[in-house]
Design a protein around this motif. Structure first.
Motif, PDB file in Angstrom:
ATOM      1  N   LEU A 177       0.645  -1.178   0.085  1.00 32.51           N
ATOM      2  CA  LEU A 177       0.073  -0.166  -0.034  1.00 32.51           C
ATOM      3  C   LEU A 177       0.692   1.271   0.013  1.00 32.51           C
ATOM      4  CD1 LEU A 177      -2.916  -1.001   2.503  1.00 32.51           C
ATOM      5  CD2 LEU A 177      -2.968  -0.834  -0.148  1.00 32.51           C
ATOM      6  N   LEU A 178       1.832   1.185   0.773  1.00 31.80           N
ATOM      7  CA  LEU A 178       2.801   2.402   0.788  1.00 31.80           C
ATOM      8  C   LEU A 178       3.309   2.779  -0.513  1.00 31.80           C
ATOM      9  CD1 LEU A 178       4.958   1.655   4.210  1.00 31.80           C
ATOM     10  CD2 LEU A 178       2.652   3.119   3.836  1.00 31.80           C
ATOM     11  N   GLY A 179       3.797   1.800  -1.407  1.00 27.18           N
ATOM     12  CA  GLY A 179       4.003   1.902  -2.507  1.00 27.18           C
ATOM     13  C   GLY A 179       2.962   2.691  -3.620  1.00 27.18           C
ATOM     14  N   ASP A 180       1.836   2.247  -3.468  1.00 30.13           N
ATOM     15  CA  ASP A 180       0.719   2.912  -4.146  1.00 30.13           C
ATOM     16  C   ASP A 180       0.789   4.186  -3.831  1.00 30.13           C
ATOM     17  OD1 ASP A 180       0.358   0.388  -5.385  1.00 30.13           O
ATOM     18  OD2 ASP A 180      -1.417  -0.155  -4.143  1.00 30.13           O
ATOM     19  N   LEU A 181       0.634   4.581  -2.427  1.00 25.51           N
ATOM     20  CA  LEU A 181       0.370   5.715  -1.829  1.00 25.51           C
ATOM     21  C   LEU A 181       1.385   6.763  -2.219  1.00 25.51           C
ATOM     22  CD1 LEU A 181      -0.655   5.138   1.620  1.00 25.51           C
ATOM     23  CD2 LEU A 181      -2.267   5.462  -0.204  1.00 25.51           C
ATOM     24  N   ARG A 182       2.589   6.446  -2.448  1.00 22.84           N
ATOM     25  CA  ARG A 182       3.833   7.113  -2.731  1.00 22.84           C
ATOM     26  C   ARG A 182       3.574   7.727  -4.262  1.00 22.84           C
ATOM     27  NH1 ARG A 182       7.283   3.445   0.065  1.00 22.84           N
ATOM     28  NH2 ARG A 182       7.839   2.649  -2.064  1.00 22.84           N
ATOM     29  N   GLU A 183       3.298   6.900  -5.065  1.00 22.54           N
ATOM     30  CA  GLU A 183       3.077   6.874  -6.820  1.00 22.54           C
ATOM     31  C   GLU A 183       2.062   7.893  -6.525  1.00 22.54           C
ATOM     32  OE1 GLU A 183       2.335   3.296  -8.463  1.00 22.54           O
ATOM     33  OE2 GLU A 183       4.546   2.628  -8.251  1.00 22.54           O
ATOM     34  N   MET A 184       1.086   8.173  -5.893  1.00 26.96           N
ATOM     35  CA  MET A 184      -0.077   9.038  -5.841  1.00 26.96           C
ATOM     36  C   MET A 184       0.181  10.234  -5.208  1.00 26.96           C
ATOM     37  SD  MET A 184      -3.237   6.202  -5.667  1.00 26.96           S
ATOM     38  CE  MET A 184      -4.553   7.690  -5.928  1.00 26.96           C
ATOM     39  N   LEU A 191       6.790  10.174   6.305  1.00 24.60           N
ATOM     40  CA  LEU A 191       5.714   9.435   6.616  1.00 24.60           C
ATOM     41  C   LEU A 191       5.922   8.088   6.322  1.00 24.60           C
ATOM     42  CD1 LEU A 191       2.909   9.023   8.072  1.00 24.60           C
ATOM     43  CD2 LEU A 191       1.815   9.584   6.015  1.00 24.60           C
ATOM     44  N   ASN A 192       6.453   7.781   5.013  1.00 25.57           N
ATOM     45  CA  ASN A 192       6.632   6.584   4.411  1.00 25.57           C
ATOM     46  C   ASN A 192       7.660   5.701   5.650  1.00 25.57           C
ATOM     47  OD1 ASN A 192       6.650   4.415   2.232  1.00 25.57           O
ATOM     48  ND2 ASN A 192       8.903   4.898   2.703  1.00 25.57           N
ATOM     49  N   GLU A 193       8.585   6.399   5.864  1.00 28.11           N
ATOM     50  CA  GLU A 193       9.594   5.814   7.044  1.00 28.11           C
ATOM     51  C   GLU A 193       8.909   5.571   8.102  1.00 28.11           C
ATOM     52  OE1 GLU A 193      12.861   8.661   7.315  1.00 28.11           O
ATOM     53  OE2 GLU A 193      13.589   8.494   5.096  1.00 28.11           O
ATOM     54  N   LYS A 194       7.956   6.509   8.587  1.00 29.36           N
ATOM     55  CA  LYS A 194       7.201   6.102   9.819  1.00 29.36           C
ATOM     56  C   LYS A 194       6.530   4.752   9.839  1.00 29.36           C
ATOM     57  CE  LYS A 194       7.193  10.804  11.572  1.00 29.36           C
ATOM     58  NZ  LYS A 194       6.193  12.018  12.052  1.00 29.36           N
ATOM     59  N   LEU A 195       5.838   4.637   8.753  1.00 30.49           N
ATOM     60  CA  LEU A 195       4.995   3.527   8.322  1.00 30.49           C
ATOM     61  C   LEU A 195       5.689   2.109   8.093  1.00 30.49           C
ATOM     62  CD1 LEU A 195       1.969   5.271   6.783  1.00 30.49           C
ATOM     63  CD2 LEU A 195       2.146   4.780   8.990  1.00 30.49           C
ATOM     64  N   GLU A 196       6.854   2.292   7.689  1.00 31.27           N
ATOM     65  CA  GLU A 196       7.781   1.160   7.251  1.00 31.27           C
ATOM     66  C   GLU A 196       7.813   0.103   8.358  1.00 31.27           C
ATOM     67  OE1 GLU A 196       9.014  -0.209   4.784  1.00 31.27           O
ATOM     68  OE2 GLU A 196       8.891   1.268   3.148  1.00 31.27           O
ATOM     69  N   PRO A 229      -3.895  12.168   6.505  1.00 29.67           N
ATOM     70  CA  PRO A 229      -5.319  12.119   6.454  1.00 29.67           C
ATOM     71  C   PRO A 229      -5.790  11.949   5.132  1.00 29.67           C
ATOM     72  CG  PRO A 229      -4.647  14.341   6.930  1.00 29.67           C
ATOM     73  CD  PRO A 229      -3.395  13.475   7.115  1.00 29.67           C
ATOM     74  N   ASN A 230      -5.387  12.562   4.146  1.00 28.43           N
ATOM     75  CA  ASN A 230      -5.982  12.014   2.562  1.00 28.43           C
ATOM     76  C   ASN A 230      -5.428  10.832   2.316  1.00 28.43           C
ATOM     77  OD1 ASN A 230      -6.781  14.694   2.356  1.00 28.43           O
ATOM     78  ND2 ASN A 230      -4.642  15.849   1.300  1.00 28.43           N
ATOM     79  N   ALA A 231      -4.501  10.281   2.587  1.00 29.09           N
ATOM     80  CA  ALA A 231      -4.160   8.713   2.291  1.00 29.09           C
ATOM     81  C   ALA A 231      -5.224   7.829   2.924  1.00 29.09           C
ATOM     82  CB  ALA A 231      -2.889   8.400   2.502  1.00 29.09           C
ATOM     83  N   TYR A 232      -5.345   8.143   4.480  1.00 29.45           N
ATOM     84  CA  TYR A 232      -6.457   7.443   5.275  1.00 29.45           C
ATOM     85  C   TYR A 232      -7.865   7.430   4.517  1.00 29.45           C
ATOM     86  CZ  TYR A 232      -8.447   5.646   9.370  1.00 29.45           C
ATOM     87  OH  TYR A 232      -8.965   4.717  10.233  1.00 29.45           O
ATOM     88  N   LYS A 233      -8.022   8.562   4.116  1.00 23.63           N
ATOM     89  CA  LYS A 233      -9.462   8.554   3.467  1.00 23.63           C
ATOM     90  C   LYS A 233      -9.453   7.849   2.022  1.00 23.63           C
ATOM     91  CE  LYS A 233     -12.948  12.194   1.907  1.00 23.63           C
ATOM     92  NZ  LYS A 233     -13.203  13.413   1.542  1.00 23.63           N
ATOM     93  N   TYR A 234      -8.385   7.948   1.287  1.00 27.49           N
ATOM     94  CA  TYR A 234      -8.291   7.259   0.068  1.00 27.49           C
ATOM     95  C   TYR A 234      -8.510   5.590   0.192  1.00 27.49           C
ATOM     96  CZ  TYR A 234      -6.136   4.839  -3.854  1.00 27.49           C
ATOM     97  OH  TYR A 234      -6.251   4.153  -5.018  1.00 27.49           O
ATOM     98  N   LEU A 235      -7.802   5.093   1.390  1.00 25.37           N
ATOM     99  CA  LEU A 235      -7.774   3.968   1.403  1.00 25.37           C
ATOM    100  C   LEU A 235      -9.053   3.354   2.033  1.00 25.37           C
ATOM    101  CD1 LEU A 235      -4.177   3.313   3.031  1.00 25.37           C
ATOM    102  CD2 LEU A 235      -4.829   2.810   0.688  1.00 25.37           C
ATOM    103  N   ARG A 236      -9.552   4.242   2.923  1.00 22.91           N
ATOM    104  CA  ARG A 236     -11.013   3.775   3.584  1.00 22.91           C
ATOM    105  C   ARG A 236     -12.091   3.942   2.766  1.00 22.91           C
ATOM    106  NH1 ARG A 236     -15.119   5.197   6.963  1.00 22.91           N
ATOM    107  NH2 ARG A 236     -15.456   3.996   8.417  1.00 22.91           N
ATOM    108  N   GLU A 237     -12.310   4.902   1.812  1.00 28.41           N
ATOM    109  CA  GLU A 237     -13.495   5.390   1.125  1.00 28.41           C
ATOM    110  C   GLU A 237     -13.267   4.783  -0.447  1.00 28.41           C
ATOM    111  OE1 GLU A 237     -14.455   9.439   1.775  1.00 28.41           O
ATOM    112  OE2 GLU A 237     -14.478   9.259   3.892  1.00 28.41           O
ATOM    113  N   THR A 238     -12.172   5.000  -0.934  1.00 21.30           N
ATOM    114  CA  THR A 238     -11.941   4.641  -2.239  1.00 21.30           C
ATOM    115  C   THR A 238     -11.784   3.233  -2.324  1.00 21.30           C
ATOM    116  OG1 THR A 238     -11.311   7.030  -2.497  1.00 21.30           O
ATOM    117  CG2 THR A 238     -10.864   5.124  -4.643  1.00 21.30           C
TER     118      THR A 238
END
Length: 254
Positions: A177-184, A191-196, A229-238
């Motif tokens: 998921l992190l790879g997809d979110l970085r591309e978008m 944030l990517n390092e924190k979530l790794e 928050p935008n990434a969170y909303k994207y994963l949850r709602e989209t």
């Protein structure tokens, strides 16, 4: 109330159990001529099909079906032909005493006598009740069972494919998921390092409503919502991943 098959002495209903057996149900055709042929084939005196009348798949030949799509359909113009009629239904109706019907009745009578004579001179072997695998005496019954088995195999194949697709979705990890979110551009490098840290965490259906969220799952959800928050909303709602509602996150923080 479940729809039931309109055929004579057929007790099949549109239930989940019959669906699991591979039995499908089909409405009477809209074409008046074909619809009339279906009604005549049933040999039910005074029967007229309604808009909700159906026949089950056990009254059709295997070649009558189109199984190329996800829904089993009947081919255009097919007529039901597999029935278990009582003796009185196997004779033509007396009210239709035309010359053609009389000849047909005479032919039927002669054929019946010939079959009785053959049965007398060449007795058929009796089924052996000691063996559950003995073939049924009627070829029609055998063909019906074969069609049921083939439909059941096809149903199991579909269930297998669906199960494999669900398993593939269940193995989606935070790392992918992190790879997809970085591309978008929904998360930055910080944030990517924190979530790794949660890269091996699976975003699967075990975290849906009604199940307890694990400690790691909670920490991941809080960190992502706080810093992205935008990434969170994207994963949850989209993408419809089972991430908690923001109100749930607020409750956790309290």
């Amino acid at each position: 109330m479940p729809e039931h098959c309109a055929a004579y002495k057929c007790s099949n209903r549109r239930t989940s159990a019959n669906r699991a057996r591979g039995i499908t149900f089909h409405k009477f055709p809209k074409d008046k001529d074909v619809r009339k042929k279906w009604e005549v084939a049933l040999r039910r005196e005074g029967f007229t099909a309604s808009s909700s009348s159906v026949l089950c798949s056990q009254h059709f030949k295997e070649g009558d079906f189109d199984r190329t799509g996800q829904i089993v359909r009947l081919r255009d113009g097919v007529i039901p032909s597999i029935f278990s009629f009582s003796v009185h239904l196997q004779r033509l109706e007396k009210g239709r005493a035309t010359s053609t019907s009389r000849r047909a009745e005479e032919s039927l009578s002669v054929a019946s006598q010939d079959s009785q004579q053959m049965a007398t001179s060449h007795p058929q072997p009796q089924p052996n009740d000691d063996h559950g695998y003995a073939l049924p005496a009627s070829p029609t019954t055998l063909k019906t069972r074969l069609n049921e088995a083939l439909a059941r195999v096809e149903s199991l194949e579909r269930e297998k494919k669906n199960a494999m697709a669900r398993e593939k979705r269940a193995k989606t990890t935070v790392k992918s998921l992190l790879g997809d979110l970085r591309e978008m551009n929904l998360i930055n490098e910080e944030l990517n390092e924190k979530l790794e840290f949660y890269s091996d965490l699976q975003i699967d259906v075990m975290a849906k409503q009604g199940h307890e969220y694990t400690k790691d799952y909670r920490e991941f959800a809080l960190a992502l919502h706080l810093h992205g928050p935008n990434a969170y909303k994207y994963l949850r709602e989209t993408r419809h991943f089972p991430l908690p509602h923001p109100h749930t996150l607020q409750r956790w923080l309290r």
